[in-house]
Design a protein around this motif. Structure first.
Motif, mmCIF file in Angstrom:
data_model
loop_
_atom_site.group_PDB
_atom_site.id
_atom_site.type_symbol
_atom_site.label_atom_id
_atom_site.label_comp_id
_atom_site.label_asym_id
_atom_site.label_seq_id
_atom_site.Cartn_x
_atom_site.Cartn_y
_atom_site.Cartn_z
ATOM 1 N N SER A 78 0.328 4.851 -2.631
ATOM 2 C CA SER A 78 -0.795 5.258 -3.686
ATOM 3 C C SER A 78 -1.528 4.034 -4.256
ATOM 4 O O SER A 78 -1.949 4.157 -5.171
ATOM 5 C CB SER A 78 -0.273 6.154 -4.961
ATOM 6 O OG SER A 78 0.542 7.169 -4.139
ATOM 7 N N THR A 79 -1.643 2.942 -3.284
ATOM 8 C CA THR A 79 -2.249 1.729 -3.901
ATOM 9 C C THR A 79 -3.541 1.524 -2.801
ATOM 10 O O THR A 79 -3.479 1.687 -2.008
ATOM 11 C CB THR A 79 -1.368 0.558 -3.521
ATOM 12 O OG1 THR A 79 -0.322 0.683 -4.207
ATOM 13 C CG2 THR A 79 -2.126 -0.843 -3.979
ATOM 14 N N LEU A 82 -4.292 -0.504 0.394
ATOM 15 C CA LEU A 82 -3.148 -0.692 0.922
ATOM 16 C C LEU A 82 -2.729 0.247 2.014
ATOM 17 O O LEU A 82 -2.958 1.479 1.674
ATOM 18 C CB LEU A 82 -1.851 -1.071 0.227
ATOM 19 C CG LEU A 82 -0.657 -1.511 0.788
ATOM 20 C CD1 LEU A 82 -0.556 -2.667 1.345
ATOM 21 C CD2 LEU A 82 0.559 -1.358 -0.440
ATOM 22 N N TYR A 126 -3.416 -4.996 3.888
ATOM 23 C CA TYR A 126 -3.925 -4.967 2.494
ATOM 24 C C TYR A 126 -5.289 -5.770 2.549
ATOM 25 O O TYR A 126 -5.496 -6.772 3.096
ATOM 26 C CB TYR A 126 -3.082 -5.832 1.382
ATOM 27 C CG TYR A 126 -3.798 -5.710 0.034
ATOM 28 C CD1 TYR A 126 -3.718 -4.561 -0.636
ATOM 29 C CD2 TYR A 126 -4.542 -6.845 -0.589
ATOM 30 C CE1 TYR A 126 -4.644 -4.445 -1.933
ATOM 31 C CE2 TYR A 126 -5.236 -6.711 -1.669
ATOM 32 C CZ TYR A 126 -4.970 -5.531 -2.294
ATOM 33 O OH TYR A 126 -5.627 -5.401 -3.738
#
Length: 163
Positions: A78-79, A82, A126
């Motif tokens: 949940s980033t 990422l 990322y």
């Protein structure tokens, strides 16, 4: 009623496509891949928001390996920016006379050999939020068929310029 259903289905399709295109962080990236056995330039192209093709030109001691991968990208932890990615592909190349490094042990070849095999990939990527840079860390399990068969597990670090 049929006309309303068709319009509702069409509108839903447009919304899904618009939502998927917003989820994509970049379309193409070029950079360098530093691996356990090969290092070299790479290029990644997204066919849609979650599937990409990646090509790697791996230079190694006394050899060259070209790898092609089909990758699926999914959000991770949940980033924002990422993503997990996983996929499969193949490699072809050659090694000349010398030590051929691989996971577990090394082989010495007196002459050149063709490399051919199947690859898998599992990693994290990322995308920096305010820069056109993406960084990845992955594992590349591969089955070498031409000089084997044997199994390799190569870690990799990628740094890419995105556009």
């Amino acid at each position: 009623m049929k006309k309303f259903s068709f319009v509702a289905l069409l509108l839903t399709g447009f919304l899904l496509v618009a939502n998927r295109s917003q989820a994509q962080d970049y379309k193409t990236a070029v950079g360098l891949k530093f691996g356990g056995f090969e290092n070299g330039p790479s290029i990644k192209y997204f066919m849609d928001s979650s599937t990409a093709l990646e090509g790697i030109l791996g230079l190694r001691n006394h050899g060259l390996v070209v790898t092609g991968l089909y990758e699926i990208h999914q959000p991770a932890f949940s980033t924002p920016l990422l993503k997990w990615y996983y996929g499969f592909g193949a490699h072809v190349g050659s090694v000349g006379r010398g030590v051929y490094k691989r996971f577990g042990d090394d082989n010495y070849y007196n002459d050149s050999h063709v490399l051919l095999g199947a690859d898998a990939i599992l990693g994290l990527e990322y995308k920096l939020p305010d820069a056109p840079i993406a960084v990845s860390l992955d594992l590349n399990p591969r089955l070498e068929l031409a000089t084997g068969p044997f199994f390799d597990l190569a870690p990799g670090l990628g740094i890419k310029y995105t556009f």
